[in-house]
Scaffold this active site. Structure first.
Site, PDB file in Angstrom:
ATOM      1  CE1 TYR A   1       0.284  -2.890 -13.510  1.00  0.00           C
ATOM      2  CE2 TYR A   1      -0.602  -0.986 -14.704  1.00  0.00           C
ATOM      3  CZ  TYR A   1      -0.682  -2.009 -13.520  1.00  0.00           C
ATOM      4  OH  TYR A   1      -1.730  -1.944 -12.972  1.00  0.00           O
ATOM      5  CD  GLU A  46      -0.012  -7.179 -13.472  1.00  0.00           C
ATOM      6  OE1 GLU A  46      -0.148  -8.205 -14.412  1.00  0.00           O
ATOM      7  OE2 GLU A  46      -0.908  -6.578 -13.101  1.00  0.00           O
ATOM      8  CG  ASP A  60       8.390  -8.321  11.197  1.00  0.00           C
ATOM      9  OD1 ASP A  60       9.061  -7.602  10.725  1.00  0.00           O
ATOM     10  OD2 ASP A  60       7.142  -8.257  11.291  1.00  0.00           O
ATOM     11  CB  THR A  83      10.079  -2.006   6.925  1.00  0.00           C
ATOM     12  OG1 THR A  83      10.763  -1.690   8.129  1.00  0.00           O
ATOM     13  CG2 THR A  83       8.830  -2.743   7.362  1.00  0.00           C
ATOM     14  CE  LYS A 125       8.523   0.186  10.396  1.00  0.00           C
ATOM     15  NZ  LYS A 125       7.821  -0.955  11.144  1.00  0.00           N
ATOM     16  NE  ARG A 144       5.376   4.810   4.473  1.00  0.00           N
ATOM     17  CZ  ARG A 144       6.192   5.139   5.475  1.00  0.00           C
ATOM     18  NH1 ARG A 144       6.698   6.188   5.561  1.00  0.00           N
ATOM     19  NH2 ARG A 144       5.741   4.399   6.671  1.00  0.00           N
TER      20      ARG A 144
HETATM   21  C1  LIG Z   1       6.713  -1.509  10.876  1.00  0.00           C
HETATM   22  C2  LIG Z   1       6.629  -2.921  11.151  1.00  0.00           C
HETATM   23  C3  LIG Z   1       5.940  -3.732  10.077  1.00  0.00           C
HETATM   24  C4  LIG Z   1       5.644  -3.097   8.863  1.00  0.00           C
HETATM   25  O1  LIG Z   1       4.824  -1.842   8.746  1.00  0.00           O
HETATM   26  P1  LIG Z   1       4.207  -1.352   7.414  1.00  0.00           P
HETATM   27  O2  LIG Z   1       3.739  -0.131   7.746  1.00  0.00           O
HETATM   28  O3  LIG Z   1       3.120  -2.400   7.004  1.00  0.00           O
HETATM   29  O4  LIG Z   1       5.309  -1.239   6.335  1.00  0.00           O
HETATM   30  C5  LIG Z   1       5.721  -5.027  10.169  1.00  0.00           C
HETATM   31  N1  LIG Z   1       6.408  -5.618  11.434  1.00  0.00           N
HETATM   32  C6  LIG Z   1       6.950  -4.789  12.441  1.00  0.00           C
HETATM   33  C7  LIG Z   1       7.404  -5.652  13.498  1.00  0.00           C
HETATM   34  C8  LIG Z   1       7.167  -3.726  12.356  1.00  0.00           C
HETATM   35  O5  LIG Z   1       7.362  -2.849  13.415  1.00  0.00           O
END
Ligand SMILES: *Cc1c(COP(=O)(O)O)cnc(C)c1O
Length: 425
Positions: free
Chosen positions: A51, A53, A197, A223, A226, A232
């Site tokens: 933990y 936090e 994003d 993220t 990807k 993840r």
């Molecule tokens: C994949 C994605 C996310 C985040 O996805 P999670 O499944 O929540 O990790 C956010 N924005 C875009 C544009 C994405 O393609």
């Protein structure tokens, strides 16, 4: 994996089955990848027990000296790799990274301008059933019907009309480069914050194959799982001045204890992303996607926007008399894994769709190059040309499996994870 086989055979079988599937299928899901065995080891480590936090040096629990070290390394590496002033590496997912920015900068009911989901946006950019659409008021921009690229006149018009507090750029299914500087100009004109994003394209950005949003954006969300090829999870990058606000909204705002094993795995993948091999990998992703686009065009498919500048492409199946759903299902039977996807101005429902989305990050990780991509593109043409020909689909399934045998994934793991009855069973 002796302990797992002994304690829980059913889960061991599920893990084993997935390991075999990931090896035997040609994965063209644009958001998926294979992490390294080093990343897997960090993920499967004792850090899951802790933990923590709070943040390094300011935790609410004792005993945090080693997890502090891991999180500091993750933060340092994220800042260096992306050239950002500030990084929060705790969000459990990309959606939560976005949530942290919204919570930090907006009040419920405030207005956000984002990309239409039907044109490639993401659930967390204002889908009605998503937290974002429930809490904030969204307005949208989309692509131009002719070029199928972002319609900046519409972005500017919508921004002037709705005066959003935040403009969100970034997408889940957009095959072209995004001009972040144009978004910055529009945000400045209406006095909005800008959030990029880059969930999908982060790997391309750090390798220099896509324009970089970090210098011109107030917030960049990422993220890890990807194109960055990590575990993840998500991260928020921002300027120093907003750092504390973001930290407060991640914890205690929306999360309790951080996943320290995941944060350690993020750090490992960020280290891997600094190596020259990572840049080469990203370059090959682009080459492979371009090659897949050319092959599919030769096979007579229409591609949204005519091709791709990044790691993915969208195939328009309307003139084939096939829904995205049927196409993805028959491709799965042939050993090719992808997902159905809406295309801009799609007349079908999200459940059927008129398109499929294809991406090359996963097959590129396993070493496939143009020669293999051309084969895969031709198989896609054959299968979708005769989706009801079971004999043909079966033949191509055998060919795809044979191809995957020459590009093994997790070979060493498969040696040790043999599903033999464990000793004490
Ligand atoms: C994949 C994605 C996310 C985040 O996805 P999670 O499944 O929540 O990790 C956010 N924005 C875009 C544009 C994405 O393609």
């Amino acid at each position: 994996m002796d302990n797992l086989w002994r304690v829980d055979r059913e889960i061991a079988e599920a893990v084993w089955g997935e390991l075999v599937r990931e090896n035997d299928e040609i994965i063209l899901i644009a958001s998926e990848n294979y992490v390294s065995e080093a990343v897997l080891e960090a993920l499967g480590s004792v850090l899951t027990n802790k933990y923590a936090e709070g943040y390094p040096g300011r935790r609410f629990y004792q005993g945090c000296r080693w997890v502090d070290r891991a999180e500091e390394l993750a933060i340092e590496r994220a800042k260096k790799l992306f050239g950002a002033e500030y990084a929060n590496v705790q969000p459990h997912s990309g959606s939560q990274a976005n949530m942290a920015v919204y919570l930090a900068m907006l009040k419920p009911g405030d207005r956000i301008l984002a990309m239409d989901l039907n044109h490639g946006g993401h659930l967390s950019h204002g889908h009605k059933r998503n937290f974002s659409g429930q809490i904030y008021e969204f307005c949208f921009y989309g692509v131009d019907p002719k070029t199928e690229t972002i319609d900046f006149d519409q972005v500017a018009e919508q921004a002037r009309r709705h005066r959003p507090k935040l403009i969100v750029t970034g997408a889940s299914a957009y095959p072209r480069k995004i001009d972040f500087d144009r978004f910055r100009e529009i945000a400045d004109e209406v006095g909005a914050f800008l959030m990029a994003d880059i969930a999908h394209i982060a790997g391309l950005v750090v390798a220099g194959f896509h324009p970089d949003p970090v210098p011109c954006s107030d917030f960049v969300t990422v993220t890890n799982h990807k194109t960055v090829r990590g575990p993840r999870g998500g991260m928020v990058l921002c300027r120093q001045e907003h750092g504390r606000q973001i930290d407060r909204q991640v914890f205690p705002g929306m999360q309790g204890g951080p996943l320290m094993h995941v944060i350690a795995a993020k750090a490992v993948s960020l280290k891997e992303a600094q190596l020259p091999a990572f840049r080469k990998y990203q370059k090959q992703i682009i080459n492979n996607t371009r090659c897949l686009a050319e092959t599919l065009l030769e096979e007579g498919f229409r591609l949204v926007s005519g091709g791709s500048d990044n790691h993915l492409l969208l195939v328009d199946l309307r003139d084939k008399g096939l829904s995205g759903r049927v196409a993805a299902e028959v491709l799965e039977r042939a050993g090719i894994s992808c997902n159905r996807n809406l295309i801009p101005f799609d007349p079908s429902s999200p459940n059927q769709t008129s398109g499929i989305r294809l991406g090359t990050p996963a097959i590129t990780t396993r070493g496939m190059k143009e020669e293999q991509v051309r084969l895969i593109g031709k198989w896609i043409g054959k299968v979708l040309g005769s989706p009801e020909d079971d004999k043909l689909v079966g033949k191509i399934k055998r060919e795809t499996v044979e191809l995957t045998r020459s590009f093994p994934v997790y070979g060493a793991l498969r040696e040790t994870w043999r599903p033999a009855p464990p000793r004490a069973y």
